[in-house]
Write a protein that holds these residues in place. Structure first.
Motif, PDB file in Angstrom:
ATOM      1  N   ARG A  15     -61.964 -12.051 -54.788  1.00 25.75           N
ATOM      2  CA  ARG A  15     -61.273 -13.170 -54.146  1.00 25.75           C
ATOM      3  C   ARG A  15     -62.286 -14.205 -53.685  1.00 25.75           C
ATOM      4  O   ARG A  15     -63.315 -13.866 -53.112  1.00 25.75           O
ATOM      5  CB  ARG A  15     -60.474 -12.684 -52.930  1.00 25.75           C
ATOM      6  N   ALA A  16     -61.988 -15.448 -53.908  1.00 21.66           N
ATOM      7  CA  ALA A  16     -62.899 -16.536 -53.547  1.00 21.66           C
ATOM      8  C   ALA A  16     -62.635 -16.963 -52.106  1.00 21.66           C
ATOM      9  O   ALA A  16     -62.066 -18.013 -51.834  1.00 21.66           O
ATOM     10  CB  ALA A  16     -62.729 -17.705 -54.495  1.00 21.66           C
ATOM     11  N   ILE A  17     -63.057 -16.115 -51.166  1.00 24.68           N
ATOM     12  CA  ILE A  17     -62.890 -16.412 -49.750  1.00 24.68           C
ATOM     13  C   ILE A  17     -64.277 -16.654 -49.177  1.00 24.68           C
ATOM     14  O   ILE A  17     -65.136 -15.778 -49.207  1.00 24.68           O
ATOM     15  CB  ILE A  17     -62.173 -15.264 -49.017  1.00 24.68           C
ATOM     16  N   TYR A  18     -64.492 -17.870 -48.657  1.00 22.45           N
ATOM     17  CA  TYR A  18     -65.806 -18.285 -48.182  1.00 22.45           C
ATOM     18  C   TYR A  18     -65.800 -18.490 -46.671  1.00 22.45           C
ATOM     19  O   TYR A  18     -64.777 -18.839 -46.082  1.00 22.45           O
ATOM     20  CB  TYR A  18     -66.223 -19.588 -48.869  1.00 22.45           C
ATOM     21  N   SER A  28     -64.587  -8.381 -46.984  1.00 22.85           N
ATOM     22  CA  SER A  28     -63.490  -7.851 -46.186  1.00 22.85           C
ATOM     23  C   SER A  28     -63.897  -6.516 -45.565  1.00 22.85           C
ATOM     24  O   SER A  28     -64.477  -5.660 -46.231  1.00 22.85           O
ATOM     25  CB  SER A  28     -62.259  -7.656 -47.062  1.00 22.85           C
ATOM     26  N   VAL A  29     -63.572  -6.339 -44.285  1.00 25.69           N
ATOM     27  CA  VAL A  29     -63.871  -5.081 -43.599  1.00 25.69           C
ATOM     28  C   VAL A  29     -62.613  -4.469 -42.993  1.00 25.69           C
ATOM     29  O   VAL A  29     -62.707  -3.542 -42.186  1.00 25.69           O
ATOM     30  CB  VAL A  29     -64.956  -5.273 -42.507  1.00 25.69           C
ATOM     31  N   ALA A  72     -60.003  -9.072 -41.258  1.00 23.95           N
ATOM     32  CA  ALA A  72     -61.343  -9.158 -40.673  1.00 23.95           C
ATOM     33  C   ALA A  72     -62.360  -9.253 -41.805  1.00 23.95           C
ATOM     34  O   ALA A  72     -62.276  -8.526 -42.797  1.00 23.95           O
ATOM     35  CB  ALA A  72     -61.630  -7.945 -39.808  1.00 23.95           C
ATOM     36  N   PHE A  73     -63.335 -10.155 -41.643  1.00 22.69           N
ATOM     37  CA  PHE A  73     -64.368 -10.356 -42.654  1.00 22.69           C
ATOM     38  C   PHE A  73     -65.748 -10.298 -42.020  1.00 22.69           C
ATOM     39  O   PHE A  73     -65.934 -10.641 -40.855  1.00 22.69           O
ATOM     40  CB  PHE A  73     -64.201 -11.726 -43.334  1.00 22.69           C
ATOM     41  N   TRP A  74     -66.720  -9.887 -42.826  1.00 23.87           N
ATOM     42  CA  TRP A  74     -68.124  -9.833 -42.429  1.00 23.87           C
ATOM     43  C   TRP A  74     -68.858 -10.972 -43.137  1.00 23.87           C
ATOM     44  O   TRP A  74     -68.755 -11.138 -44.342  1.00 23.87           O
ATOM     45  CB  TRP A  74     -68.737  -8.504 -42.830  1.00 23.87           C
ATOM     46  N   CYS A  75     -69.600 -11.765 -42.348  1.00 27.25           N
ATOM     47  CA  CYS A  75     -70.396 -12.853 -42.907  1.00 27.25           C
ATOM     48  C   CYS A  75     -71.861 -12.438 -42.860  1.00 27.25           C
ATOM     49  O   CYS A  75     -72.359 -12.012 -41.811  1.00 27.25           O
ATOM     50  CB  CYS A  75     -70.174 -14.132 -42.106  1.00 27.25           C
ATOM     51  N   ASP A  76     -72.557 -12.571 -43.992  1.00 22.46           N
ATOM     52  CA  ASP A  76     -73.968 -12.182 -44.049  1.00 22.46           C
ATOM     53  C   ASP A  76     -74.855 -13.084 -43.202  1.00 22.46           C
ATOM     54  O   ASP A  76     -75.827 -12.632 -42.614  1.00 22.46           O
ATOM     55  CB  ASP A  76     -74.467 -12.198 -45.502  1.00 22.46           C
ATOM     56  N   ARG A  77     -74.535 -14.350 -43.146  1.00 17.54           N
ATOM     57  CA  ARG A  77     -75.380 -15.266 -42.375  1.00 17.54           C
ATOM     58  C   ARG A  77     -75.113 -15.173 -40.877  1.00 17.54           C
ATOM     59  O   ARG A  77     -76.027 -15.272 -40.082  1.00 17.54           O
ATOM     60  CB  ARG A  77     -75.179 -16.697 -42.855  1.00 17.54           C
TER      61      ARG A  77
END
Length: 149
Positions: A15-18, A28-29, A72-77
């Motif tokens: 999925r293209a979720i930014y 996604s977590v 809930a999503f995890w962002c690397d930055r």
């Protein structure tokens, strides 16, 4: 020219979720938590006309919003997990449908429309005493109840 293995790929794409802040992919977590509406305001931006929306809300107690959910999503930055309100829109192309996702931080009022989600501030029916003692690492419960004789 595409390779044959690329043409025959049947698995779904990512999925293209930014991230709305950094623009990087979000991982996604959690599961998707569906949203429901019991009034016309959340249904207006959809593909239904105002008349159909009014009839739908009048006949049904609650309407399932298929193109919106909490996740809930995890962002690397950012290096943290955040809850987002995701809205999916499908634009029909010539050969295949293209899905685009609009992501925004989940506002407080959205949590009341979701089913099965843990409340962000904890269970509102639990008192302050119980909440404070659930967080304690040492358990010496008798010291909190002072009996004077």
């Amino acid at each position: 020219m595409h390779r044959r293995c690329d043409r025959n790929r049947k698995r779904s794409k990512r999925r293209a979720i930014y991230c709305p802040i950094h623009g990087c992919y979000l991982d996604s977590v959690s599961q998707k938590y569906s949203l429901f509406a019991n009034r016309t305001a959340p249904l207006q931006p959809g593909s239904l006309s105002r008349h159909n929306v009014l009839i739908l809300v009048e006949t049904e107690t609650v309407v399932h919003l298929e193109s919106a959910w909490l996740e809930a999503f995890w962002c690397d930055r950012c290096q943290e997990t955040k809850w987002y309100h995701v809205q999916k829109s499908v634009s029909k192309g010539t050969q295949e449908n293209v899905c685009t996702y609009q992501v925004s931080l989940a506002p407080r009022k959205i949590w009341q429309q979701a089913v099965g989600v843990i409340h962000p501030d904890g269970n509102p029916s639990i008192g302050e005493f119980t909440r404070r003692h659930a967080k304690r690492l040492d358990y010496e419960g008798c010291k909190d109840f002072r009996f004077e004789s």
